[in-house]
Write a protein that holds these residues in place. Structure first.
Motif, PDB file in Angstrom:
ATOM      1  N   UNK A  12       0.846  -1.187   0.000  1.00 43.29           N
ATOM      2  CA  UNK A  12       0.000   0.000   0.000  1.00 43.29           C
ATOM      3  C   UNK A  12       0.879   1.233   0.000  1.00 43.29           C
ATOM      4  N   UNK A  13       0.509   2.230  -0.757  1.00 39.69           N
ATOM      5  CA  UNK A  13       1.281   3.472  -0.804  1.00 39.69           C
ATOM      6  C   UNK A  13       0.880   4.380   0.353  1.00 39.69           C
ATOM      7  N   UNK A  14      -0.408   4.522   0.576  1.00 38.54           N
ATOM      8  CA  UNK A  14      -0.929   5.399   1.623  1.00 38.54           C
ATOM      9  C   UNK A  14      -1.671   4.547   2.650  1.00 38.54           C
ATOM     10  N   UNK A  15      -0.968   4.198   3.704  1.00 36.79           N
ATOM     11  CA  UNK A  15      -1.470   3.270   4.715  1.00 36.79           C
ATOM     12  C   UNK A  15      -2.304   3.985   5.780  1.00 36.79           C
ATOM     13  N   UNK A  16      -2.822   3.195   6.710  1.00 37.80           N
ATOM     14  CA  UNK A  16      -3.581   3.733   7.844  1.00 37.80           C
ATOM     15  C   UNK A  16      -2.679   4.207   8.981  1.00 37.80           C
ATOM     16  N   UNK A  17      -1.395   4.094   8.844  1.00 37.66           N
ATOM     17  CA  UNK A  17      -0.457   4.496   9.878  1.00 37.66           C
ATOM     18  C   UNK A  17      -0.652   5.976  10.202  1.00 37.66           C
ATOM     19  N   UNK A  18      -1.043   6.274  11.436  1.00 41.45           N
ATOM     20  CA  UNK A  18      -1.323   7.655  11.824  1.00 41.45           C
ATOM     21  C   UNK A  18      -0.058   8.504  11.925  1.00 41.45           C
ATOM     22  N   UNK A  19       1.103   7.889  11.994  1.00 44.78           N
ATOM     23  CA  UNK A  19       2.363   8.625  12.064  1.00 44.78           C
ATOM     24  C   UNK A  19       2.894   9.002  10.686  1.00 44.78           C
ATOM     25  N   UNK A  20       2.259   8.480   9.652  1.00 43.09           N
ATOM     26  CA  UNK A  20       2.674   8.757   8.287  1.00 43.09           C
ATOM     27  C   UNK A  20       2.048  10.073   7.832  1.00 43.09           C
ATOM     28  N   UNK A  21       2.817  10.893   7.125  1.00 39.83           N
ATOM     29  CA  UNK A  21       2.263  12.118   6.555  1.00 39.83           C
ATOM     30  C   UNK A  21       1.752  11.797   5.156  1.00 39.83           C
ATOM     31  N   UNK A  22       1.284  12.800   4.487  1.00 43.92           N
ATOM     32  CA  UNK A  22       0.865  12.600   3.109  1.00 43.92           C
ATOM     33  C   UNK A  22      -0.623  12.422   2.950  1.00 43.92           C
ATOM     34  N   UNK A  23      -0.972  11.831   1.848  1.00 42.65           N
ATOM     35  CA  UNK A  23      -2.379  11.656   1.524  1.00 42.65           C
ATOM     36  C   UNK A  23      -3.043  10.678   2.481  1.00 42.65           C
ATOM     37  N   UNK A  24      -4.323  10.821   2.617  1.00 41.23           N
ATOM     38  CA  UNK A  24      -5.098   9.924   3.479  1.00 41.23           C
ATOM     39  C   UNK A  24      -5.023   8.492   2.967  1.00 41.23           C
ATOM     40  N   UNK A  25      -5.411   7.587   3.817  1.00 42.85           N
ATOM     41  CA  UNK A  25      -5.443   6.153   3.508  1.00 42.85           C
ATOM     42  C   UNK A  25      -6.204   5.901   2.214  1.00 42.85           C
ATOM     43  N   UNK A  26      -5.587   5.141   1.330  1.00 43.41           N
ATOM     44  CA  UNK A  26      -6.208   4.748   0.066  1.00 43.41           C
ATOM     45  C   UNK A  26      -6.079   3.233  -0.065  1.00 43.41           C
ATOM     46  N   UNK A  27      -7.119   2.490   0.305  1.00 45.19           N
ATOM     47  CA  UNK A  27      -7.029   1.031   0.332  1.00 45.19           C
ATOM     48  C   UNK A  27      -6.853   0.389  -1.042  1.00 45.19           C
ATOM     49  N   UNK A  72       4.626  20.589   0.860  1.00 44.64           N
ATOM     50  CA  UNK A  72       3.925  19.560   0.095  1.00 44.64           C
ATOM     51  C   UNK A  72       4.883  18.415  -0.240  1.00 44.64           C
ATOM     52  N   UNK A  73       6.064  18.750  -0.707  1.00 44.54           N
ATOM     53  CA  UNK A  73       7.086  17.761  -1.060  1.00 44.54           C
ATOM     54  C   UNK A  73       7.417  16.872   0.138  1.00 44.54           C
ATOM     55  N   UNK A  74       7.676  17.484   1.266  1.00 45.18           N
ATOM     56  CA  UNK A  74       8.059  16.723   2.455  1.00 45.18           C
ATOM     57  C   UNK A  74       6.914  15.912   3.049  1.00 45.18           C
ATOM     58  N   UNK A  75       5.714  16.458   3.029  1.00 41.62           N
ATOM     59  CA  UNK A  75       4.579  15.759   3.634  1.00 41.62           C
ATOM     60  C   UNK A  75       3.936  14.738   2.703  1.00 41.62           C
ATOM     61  N   UNK A  76       3.831  15.047   1.443  1.00 39.42           N
ATOM     62  CA  UNK A  76       3.085  14.180   0.535  1.00 39.42           C
ATOM     63  C   UNK A  76       3.966  13.275  -0.319  1.00 39.42           C
ATOM     64  N   UNK A  77       4.949  13.840  -0.954  1.00 44.65           N
ATOM     65  CA  UNK A  77       5.804  13.003  -1.799  1.00 44.65           C
ATOM     66  C   UNK A  77       6.650  12.069  -0.950  1.00 44.65           C
ATOM     67  N   UNK A  78       7.159  12.596   0.149  1.00 40.57           N
ATOM     68  CA  UNK A  78       7.945  11.752   1.054  1.00 40.57           C
ATOM     69  C   UNK A  78       7.061  11.029   2.074  1.00 40.57           C
ATOM     70  N   UNK A  79       5.767  11.267   2.046  1.00 37.68           N
ATOM     71  CA  UNK A  79       4.845  10.716   3.032  1.00 37.68           C
ATOM     72  C   UNK A  79       4.227   9.378   2.642  1.00 37.68           C
ATOM     73  N   UNK A  80       4.892   8.626   1.795  1.00 40.11           N
ATOM     74  CA  UNK A  80       4.379   7.327   1.407  1.00 40.11           C
ATOM     75  C   UNK A  80       4.734   6.286   2.464  1.00 40.11           C
ATOM     76  N   UNK A  81       4.194   5.127   2.319  1.00 39.85           N
ATOM     77  CA  UNK A  81       4.478   3.998   3.185  1.00 39.85           C
ATOM     78  C   UNK A  81       6.004   3.843   3.332  1.00 39.85           C
ATOM     79  N   UNK A  82       6.525   3.841   4.553  1.00 39.32           N
ATOM     80  CA  UNK A  82       7.982   3.719   4.752  1.00 39.32           C
ATOM     81  C   UNK A  82       8.611   2.490   4.103  1.00 39.32           C
ATOM     82  N   UNK A  83       7.841   1.444   3.899  1.00 35.60           N
ATOM     83  CA  UNK A  83       8.414   0.243   3.261  1.00 35.60           C
ATOM     84  C   UNK A  83       8.718   0.492   1.781  1.00 35.60           C
TER      85      UNK A  83
END
Length: 85
Positions: A12-27, A72-83
């Motif tokens: 998953x690119x945008x997980x439910x992890x609340x510590x992750x920045x970026x876009x909201x969860x996209x299942x 935006x760059x730091x929160x969204x582009x870098x805010x993907x799933x850490x894996x």
């Protein structure tokens, strides 16, 4: 997908992890991790985000501050799933 995606290299690119920045969860938003990691690493290391955006003909871009674009760059582009990083 949730049970078997990782078995085949998808994450998953945008997980439910609340510590992750970026876009909201996209299942529905999966990425093929072996390729995604490589491409994201290249993008982050080889692309000057501000220079690239400022060089494009994007309507209204002159009204957006560098600070906002960098946030935006730091929160969204870098805010993907850490894996995937």
């Amino acid at each position: 997908m949730e049970q078997h995606a990782a078995t085949y290299g998808f994450e998953l690119v945008y997980t439910l992890n609340e510590n992750r920045t970026g876009f909201k969860y996209e299942p529905w938003h999966y990425s093929y991790a072996p390729l995604s990691r490589k491409l994201l690493k290249e993008y982050l290391s080889e692309t000057n985000f501000l220079t690239f955006l400022r060089s494009q003909d994007i309507l209204g871009m002159e009204k957006i501050s560098d600070e906002r674009l960098l946030r935006y760059y730091n929160e969204h582009i870098k805010g993907v799933n850490p894996t995937l990083q």
